[in-house]
Write an enzyme that holds these catalytic residues in place. Structure first.
Site, mmCIF file in Angstrom:
data_model
loop_
_atom_site.group_PDB
_atom_site.id
_atom_site.type_symbol
_atom_site.label_atom_id
_atom_site.label_comp_id
_atom_site.label_asym_id
_atom_site.label_seq_id
_atom_site.Cartn_x
_atom_site.Cartn_y
_atom_site.Cartn_z
ATOM 1 N N LYS A 10 11.510 0.428 -6.576
ATOM 2 C CA LYS A 10 10.388 -0.311 -6.005
ATOM 3 C C LYS A 10 10.052 -1.564 -6.832
ATOM 4 O O LYS A 10 10.527 -1.727 -7.959
ATOM 5 C CB LYS A 10 9.179 0.623 -5.904
ATOM 6 C CG LYS A 10 9.399 1.809 -4.941
ATOM 7 C CD LYS A 10 8.122 2.607 -4.722
ATOM 8 C CE LYS A 10 8.362 3.776 -3.769
ATOM 9 N NZ LYS A 10 7.101 4.496 -3.452
ATOM 10 N N TYR A 50 8.420 2.743 6.732
ATOM 11 C CA TYR A 50 7.367 3.717 6.421
ATOM 12 C C TYR A 50 6.552 4.095 7.662
ATOM 13 O O TYR A 50 5.407 4.520 7.538
ATOM 14 C CB TYR A 50 6.442 3.150 5.340
ATOM 15 C CG TYR A 50 6.994 3.289 3.925
ATOM 16 C CD1 TYR A 50 7.255 4.551 3.381
ATOM 17 C CD2 TYR A 50 7.235 2.183 3.132
ATOM 18 C CE1 TYR A 50 7.739 4.691 2.088
ATOM 19 C CE2 TYR A 50 7.721 2.312 1.828
ATOM 20 C CZ TYR A 50 7.967 3.573 1.320
ATOM 21 O OH TYR A 50 8.442 3.709 0.031
ATOM 22 N N PHE A 58 -3.462 4.823 3.162
ATOM 23 C CA PHE A 58 -2.817 3.967 2.170
ATOM 24 C C PHE A 58 -1.708 3.096 2.754
ATOM 25 O O PHE A 58 -1.039 2.363 2.024
ATOM 26 C CB PHE A 58 -2.268 4.817 1.002
ATOM 27 C CG PHE A 58 -1.282 5.898 1.413
ATOM 28 C CD1 PHE A 58 0.054 5.596 1.629
ATOM 29 C CD2 PHE A 58 -1.705 7.219 1.567
ATOM 30 C CE1 PHE A 58 0.968 6.579 1.997
ATOM 31 C CE2 PHE A 58 -0.789 8.211 1.930
ATOM 32 C CZ PHE A 58 0.539 7.891 2.141
ATOM 33 N N ARG A 86 15.174 14.240 -5.917
ATOM 34 C CA ARG A 86 13.728 14.491 -5.980
ATOM 35 C C ARG A 86 13.335 15.119 -7.321
ATOM 36 O O ARG A 86 12.255 14.848 -7.852
ATOM 37 C CB ARG A 86 13.289 15.356 -4.794
ATOM 38 C CG ARG A 86 13.472 14.601 -3.472
ATOM 39 C CD ARG A 86 12.975 15.376 -2.273
ATOM 40 N NE ARG A 86 11.528 15.536 -2.260
ATOM 41 C CZ ARG A 86 10.679 14.587 -1.926
ATOM 42 N NH1 ARG A 86 11.104 13.384 -1.608
ATOM 43 N NH2 ARG A 86 9.389 14.825 -1.913
ATOM 44 N N THR A 92 5.391 12.690 -6.694
ATOM 45 C CA THR A 92 4.957 11.385 -6.184
ATOM 46 C C THR A 92 3.928 10.735 -7.089
ATOM 47 O O THR A 92 4.019 9.548 -7.399
ATOM 48 C CB THR A 92 4.353 11.561 -4.769
ATOM 49 O OG1 THR A 92 5.330 12.185 -3.927
ATOM 50 C CG2 THR A 92 3.943 10.229 -4.177
ATOM 51 N N ARG A 103 9.409 9.196 -12.729
ATOM 52 C CA ARG A 103 8.020 8.807 -12.482
ATOM 53 C C ARG A 103 7.129 9.091 -13.690
ATOM 54 O O ARG A 103 6.219 8.319 -13.993
ATOM 55 C CB ARG A 103 7.502 9.480 -11.214
ATOM 56 C CG ARG A 103 8.050 8.778 -9.949
ATOM 57 C CD ARG A 103 7.906 9.640 -8.745
ATOM 58 N NE ARG A 103 8.216 8.940 -7.491
ATOM 59 C CZ ARG A 103 8.447 9.570 -6.352
ATOM 60 N NH1 ARG A 103 8.395 10.893 -6.303
ATOM 61 N NH2 ARG A 103 8.719 8.892 -5.251
ATOM 62 N N ASN A 113 5.058 3.715 -8.027
ATOM 63 C CA ASN A 113 5.680 4.903 -8.648
ATOM 64 C C ASN A 113 7.193 4.753 -8.800
ATOM 65 O O ASN A 113 7.921 5.737 -8.847
ATOM 66 C CB ASN A 113 5.277 6.186 -7.910
ATOM 67 C CG ASN A 113 5.800 6.253 -6.492
ATOM 68 O OD1 ASN A 113 6.371 5.286 -5.982
ATOM 69 N ND2 ASN A 113 5.629 7.393 -5.840
ATOM 70 N N HIS A 116 11.599 5.543 -4.593
ATOM 71 C CA HIS A 116 11.474 6.339 -3.375
ATOM 72 C C HIS A 116 12.756 7.137 -3.210
ATOM 73 O O HIS A 116 13.833 6.637 -3.520
ATOM 74 C CB HIS A 116 11.281 5.453 -2.134
ATOM 75 C CG HIS A 116 11.498 6.197 -0.838
ATOM 76 N ND1 HIS A 116 10.511 6.963 -0.259
ATOM 77 C CD2 HIS A 116 12.602 6.343 -0.051
ATOM 78 C CE1 HIS A 116 11.000 7.541 0.838
ATOM 79 N NE2 HIS A 116 12.257 7.172 0.992
ATOM 80 N N GLU A 127 17.338 7.182 6.886
ATOM 81 C CA GLU A 127 16.981 6.121 5.933
ATOM 82 C C GLU A 127 18.210 5.378 5.420
ATOM 83 O O GLU A 127 18.164 4.165 5.216
ATOM 84 C CB GLU A 127 16.192 6.724 4.762
ATOM 85 C CG GLU A 127 14.825 7.232 5.191
ATOM 86 C CD GLU A 127 14.002 7.805 4.040
ATOM 87 O OE1 GLU A 127 12.854 8.208 4.292
ATOM 88 O OE2 GLU A 127 14.494 7.835 2.899
HETATM 89 P P1 CMP Z 1 7.255 7.256 -1.197
HETATM 90 O O1 CMP Z 1 8.171 8.377 -1.550
HETATM 91 O O2 CMP Z 1 7.868 5.898 -1.232
HETATM 92 O O3 CMP Z 1 6.612 7.497 0.235
HETATM 93 C C1 CMP Z 1 5.360 6.963 0.601
HETATM 94 C C2 CMP Z 1 4.663 6.329 -0.548
HETATM 95 O O4 CMP Z 1 3.291 6.088 -0.368
HETATM 96 C C3 CMP Z 1 4.716 7.227 -1.754
HETATM 97 O O5 CMP Z 1 6.047 7.253 -2.258
HETATM 98 C C4 CMP Z 1 3.667 6.602 -2.669
HETATM 99 O O6 CMP Z 1 4.214 5.640 -3.542
HETATM 100 C C5 CMP Z 1 2.757 5.873 -1.680
HETATM 101 N N1 CMP Z 1 1.377 6.337 -1.740
HETATM 102 C C6 CMP Z 1 0.328 5.565 -2.035
HETATM 103 N N2 CMP Z 1 -0.793 6.278 -2.010
HETATM 104 C C7 CMP Z 1 -0.455 7.545 -1.695
HETATM 105 C C8 CMP Z 1 -1.177 8.765 -1.527
HETATM 106 N N3 CMP Z 1 -2.512 8.820 -1.660
HETATM 107 N N4 CMP Z 1 -0.489 9.874 -1.202
HETATM 108 C C9 CMP Z 1 0.861 9.842 -1.039
HETATM 109 N N5 CMP Z 1 1.598 8.709 -1.189
HETATM 110 C C10 CMP Z 1 0.944 7.583 -1.526
#
Ligand code: CMP
Length: 139
Positions: A10, A50, A58, A86, A92, A103, A113, A116, A127
């Site tokens: 990212k 997304y 968010f 993962r 996350t 992370r 973070n 992805h 994807e």
């Molecule tokens: P990702 O795996 O890229 O998928 C969705 C992304 O939304 C997640 O990682 C986070 O970086 C982002 N995100 C931001 N805020 C939130 C939240 N409150 N809960 C979950 N994902 C979030």
């Protein structure tokens, strides 16, 4: 089984020049980077990628963040690649991520973070196809 999964480094990671350090985590764990490109996502691309999160509070911030700088999209291949990636990424929210995960070690926040990774084999196929033609993936 040998699987493929979609990984994204990212904008917070590219901004801090962490591409090599993060890629080493994947390779050291036995995943192979079988396709990779650095790109600037458009707003439309980020929204489409997304789409499953469109109704979440968010979503707007997530899309803004993902287009705030370059990303590196990549296909990781290896035994059990979806789950293994993962594990390497960690939770996350970096506050909940286990020691030694990407992370925990690099992420700035739940939004910034660093990485992805696809969350299922089915989503991985979707994807990977979103970013790569089969001819661009060299195993
Ligand atoms: P990702 O795996 O890229 O998928 C969705 C992304 O939304 C997640 O990682 C986070 O970086 C982002 N995100 C931001 N805020 C939130 C939240 N409150 N809960 C979950 N994902 C979030």
């Amino acid at each position: 089984a040998i699987e493929r999964t979609l990984s994204i480094l990212k904008p917070d990671a590219t901004r801090r020049n962490l591409t090599g350090k993060i890629n080493a985590r994947f390779e050291d764990a036995g995943l192979r980077i079988v396709a990779q490109k650095r790109m600037q996502l458009s707003q439309a691309q980020a929204e489409k990628f997304y789409d499953v999160h469109r109704e979440r509070p968010f979503f707007g911030d997530l899309v803004s963040f993902m287009i705030s700088g370059p990303v590196v999209v990549q296909v990781l291949e290896g035994e059990n690649a979806v789950a293994k990636n993962r594990e390497i990424m960690g939770a996350t929210n970096p506050a909940n991520a286990a020691p030694g995960t990407i992370r925990k070690d690099f992420a700035e926040s739940i939004e910034a973070n660093s990485v992805h990774g696809s969350d299922s084999l089915e989503n991985a196929a979707r994807e990977v196809a979103f970013f790569f033609a089969e001819s661009e993936i060299v195993g």
